[in-house]
Design a protein around this motif. Structure first.
Motif, PDB file in Angstrom:
ATOM      1  N   LEU A   1       0.832  -1.204   0.000  1.00  0.00           N
ATOM      2  CA  LEU A   1       0.000   0.000   0.000  1.00  0.00           C
ATOM      3  C   LEU A   1       0.870   1.259   0.000  1.00  0.00           C
ATOM      4  CD1 LEU A   1      -2.855  -1.060   2.447  1.00  0.00           C
ATOM      5  CD2 LEU A   1      -3.058  -0.686  -0.006  1.00  0.00           C
ATOM      6  N   ALA A   2       1.933   1.264   0.796  1.00  0.00           N
ATOM      7  CA  ALA A   2       2.838   2.417   0.841  1.00  0.00           C
ATOM      8  C   ALA A   2       3.505   2.633  -0.519  1.00  0.00           C
ATOM      9  CB  ALA A   2       3.881   2.232   1.929  1.00  0.00           C
ATOM     10  N   ALA A   3       3.910   1.552  -1.178  1.00  0.00           N
ATOM     11  CA  ALA A   3       4.548   1.656  -2.492  1.00  0.00           C
ATOM     12  C   ALA A   3       3.581   2.215  -3.535  1.00  0.00           C
ATOM     13  CB  ALA A   3       5.069   0.291  -2.931  1.00  0.00           C
ATOM     14  N   ASN A   4       2.284   2.010  -3.324  1.00  0.00           N
ATOM     15  CA  ASN A   4       1.276   2.515  -4.258  1.00  0.00           C
ATOM     16  C   ASN A   4       0.732   3.887  -3.863  1.00  0.00           C
ATOM     17  OD1 ASN A   4       1.193   0.401  -6.195  1.00  0.00           O
ATOM     18  ND2 ASN A   4       0.173  -0.885  -4.688  1.00  0.00           N
ATOM     19  N   GLY A   5       1.363   4.527  -2.878  1.00  0.00           N
ATOM     20  CA  GLY A   5       0.991   5.888  -2.526  1.00  0.00           C
ATOM     21  C   GLY A   5      -0.078   6.040  -1.459  1.00  0.00           C
ATOM     22  N   TYR A   6      -0.439   4.977  -0.774  1.00  0.00           N
ATOM     23  CA  TYR A   6      -1.443   5.066   0.289  1.00  0.00           C
ATOM     24  C   TYR A   6      -0.796   5.568   1.568  1.00  0.00           C
ATOM     25  CZ  TYR A   6      -4.773   2.480  -2.546  1.00  0.00           C
ATOM     26  OH  TYR A   6      -5.633   2.103  -3.533  1.00  0.00           O
ATOM     27  N   GLN A   7      -1.530   6.400   2.295  1.00  0.00           N
ATOM     28  CA  GLN A   7      -1.088   6.933   3.576  1.00  0.00           C
ATOM     29  C   GLN A   7      -1.992   6.381   4.675  1.00  0.00           C
ATOM     30  OE1 GLN A   7       1.574   9.042   3.935  1.00  0.00           O
ATOM     31  NE2 GLN A   7       1.921   8.719   1.764  1.00  0.00           N
ATOM     32  N   PRO A   8      -1.466   6.174   5.880  1.00  0.00           N
ATOM     33  CA  PRO A   8      -2.335   5.756   6.992  1.00  0.00           C
ATOM     34  C   PRO A   8      -3.439   6.789   7.214  1.00  0.00           C
ATOM     35  CG  PRO A   8      -0.034   5.505   7.586  1.00  0.00           C
ATOM     36  CD  PRO A   8      -0.066   6.258   6.280  1.00  0.00           C
ATOM     37  N   ALA A   9      -4.608   6.325   7.593  1.00  0.00           N
ATOM     38  CA  ALA A   9      -5.762   7.199   7.820  1.00  0.00           C
ATOM     39  C   ALA A   9      -6.547   6.690   9.020  1.00  0.00           C
ATOM     40  CB  ALA A   9      -6.641   7.227   6.569  1.00  0.00           C
ATOM     41  N   GLY A  10      -7.581   7.420   9.365  1.00  0.00           N
ATOM     42  CA  GLY A  10      -8.441   7.035  10.477  1.00  0.00           C
ATOM     43  C   GLY A  10      -9.736   6.411   9.988  1.00  0.00           C
ATOM     44  N   PRO A  11     -10.492   5.820  10.902  1.00  0.00           N
ATOM     45  CA  PRO A  11     -11.717   5.115  10.518  1.00  0.00           C
ATOM     46  C   PRO A  11     -12.915   6.017  10.201  1.00  0.00           C
ATOM     47  CG  PRO A  11     -11.412   4.978  12.877  1.00  0.00           C
ATOM     48  CD  PRO A  11     -10.177   5.640  12.318  1.00  0.00           C
ATOM     49  N   MET A  12     -12.918   7.249  10.691  1.00  0.00           N
ATOM     50  CA  MET A  12     -14.120   8.069  10.554  1.00  0.00           C
ATOM     51  C   MET A  12     -14.511   8.318   9.105  1.00  0.00           C
ATOM     52  SD  MET A  12     -15.164  11.834  11.990  1.00  0.00           S
ATOM     53  CE  MET A  12     -14.622  11.463  13.624  1.00  0.00           C
ATOM     54  N   GLU A  13     -13.576   8.757   8.294  1.00  0.00           N
ATOM     55  CA  GLU A  13     -13.896   9.067   6.897  1.00  0.00           C
ATOM     56  C   GLU A  13     -14.381   7.822   6.151  1.00  0.00           C
ATOM     57  OE1 GLU A  13     -12.049  11.736   3.342  1.00  0.00           O
ATOM     58  OE2 GLU A  13     -10.637  10.630   4.595  1.00  0.00           O
ATOM     59  N   PHE A  14     -13.706   6.692   6.346  1.00  0.00           N
ATOM     60  CA  PHE A  14     -14.107   5.443   5.699  1.00  0.00           C
ATOM     61  C   PHE A  14     -15.542   5.094   6.086  1.00  0.00           C
ATOM     62  CE2 PHE A  14     -14.776   0.934   5.367  1.00  0.00           C
ATOM     63  CZ  PHE A  14     -14.179   0.605   4.176  1.00  0.00           C
ATOM     64  N   ASN A  15     -15.834   5.138   7.373  1.00  0.00           N
ATOM     65  CA  ASN A  15     -17.169   4.741   7.853  1.00  0.00           C
ATOM     66  C   ASN A  15     -18.260   5.720   7.430  1.00  0.00           C
ATOM     67  OD1 ASN A  15     -16.662   2.200   9.149  1.00  0.00           O
ATOM     68  ND2 ASN A  15     -15.453   3.352  10.624  1.00  0.00           N
ATOM     69  N   LEU A  16     -17.929   7.004   7.281  1.00  0.00           N
ATOM     70  CA  LEU A  16     -18.921   7.955   6.781  1.00  0.00           C
ATOM     71  C   LEU A  16     -19.286   7.643   5.335  1.00  0.00           C
ATOM     72  CD1 LEU A  16     -17.677  11.318   8.316  1.00  0.00           C
ATOM     73  CD2 LEU A  16     -19.809  10.140   8.834  1.00  0.00           C
ATOM     74  N   TYR A  17     -18.299   7.348   4.512  1.00  0.00           N
ATOM     75  CA  TYR A  17     -18.587   6.984   3.122  1.00  0.00           C
ATOM     76  C   TYR A  17     -19.300   5.637   3.047  1.00  0.00           C
ATOM     77  CZ  TYR A  17     -16.162  10.871   0.961  1.00  0.00           C
ATOM     78  OH  TYR A  17     -15.807  12.123   0.523  1.00  0.00           O
ATOM     79  N   LEU A  18     -18.911   4.698   3.901  1.00  0.00           N
ATOM     80  CA  LEU A  18     -19.554   3.384   3.897  1.00  0.00           C
ATOM     81  C   LEU A  18     -21.030   3.488   4.252  1.00  0.00           C
ATOM     82  CD1 LEU A  18     -19.136   0.325   3.608  1.00  0.00           C
ATOM     83  CD2 LEU A  18     -18.627   0.265   6.051  1.00  0.00           C
ATOM     84  N   SER A  19     -21.355   4.358   5.196  1.00  0.00           N
ATOM     85  CA  SER A  19     -22.764   4.507   5.623  1.00  0.00           C
ATOM     86  C   SER A  19     -23.559   5.391   4.671  1.00  0.00           C
ATOM     87  CB  SER A  19     -22.826   5.077   7.029  1.00  0.00           C
ATOM     88  OG  SER A  19     -22.351   6.404   7.042  1.00  0.00           O
ATOM     89  N   GLY A  20     -22.883   6.071   3.736  1.00  0.00           N
ATOM     90  CA  GLY A  20     -23.576   6.909   2.770  1.00  0.00           C
ATOM     91  C   GLY A  20     -23.869   8.305   3.275  1.00  0.00           C
ATOM     92  N   LEU A  21     -23.243   8.717   4.364  1.00  0.00           N
ATOM     93  CA  LEU A  21     -23.501  10.043   4.917  1.00  0.00           C
ATOM     94  C   LEU A  21     -22.747  11.152   4.219  1.00  0.00           C
ATOM     95  CD1 LEU A  21     -23.585   9.242   8.731  1.00  0.00           C
ATOM     96  CD2 LEU A  21     -25.505   9.720   7.211  1.00  0.00           C
ATOM     97  N   THR A  22     -21.744  10.813   3.385  1.00  0.00           N
ATOM     98  CA  THR A  22     -21.022  11.857   2.656  1.00  0.00           C
ATOM     99  C   THR A  22     -21.173  11.654   1.174  1.00  0.00           C
ATOM    100  OG1 THR A  22     -19.005  10.571   2.805  1.00  0.00           O
ATOM    101  CG2 THR A  22     -19.324  12.309   4.419  1.00  0.00           C
TER     102      THR A  22
END
Length: 78
Positions: free
Chosen positions: A57-78
């Motif tokens: 993931l690091a080699a492909n440009g991914y950075q560590p993140a937190g769960p809030m943004e992921f879960n907001l998109y997963l629930s459809g709130l954003t």
């Protein structure tokens, strides 16, 4: 308690142009869920990883993140 009930997921984020990719990784079972957010909409997919997932993931440009943004998109709130 079962080992699977105590999982602390890891989250990663990558932005490329107008596309954002959020990834939630289960580091015990080496499975992941990926949300791709673009101007055309949001797409969810699931896939499997190997033990080297953090390096990949690091080699492909991914950075560590937190769960809030992921879960907001997963629930459809954003």
């Amino acid at each position: 308690m079962a080992k699977d009930s105590n999982i602390v997921h890891q989250y990663f984020r990558k932005e490329s142009g107008e596309t954002m990719i959020l990834v939630k990784v289960n580091p015990i079972q080496y499975t992941a869920a990926e949300i791709t957010v673009s101007a055309t909409g949001t797409e969810l997919r699931e896939f499997e990883l190997d033990e080297e997932f953090e390096k990949e993931l690091a080699a492909n440009g991914y950075q560590p993140a937190g769960p809030m943004e992921f879960n907001l998109y997963l629930s459809g709130l954003t």
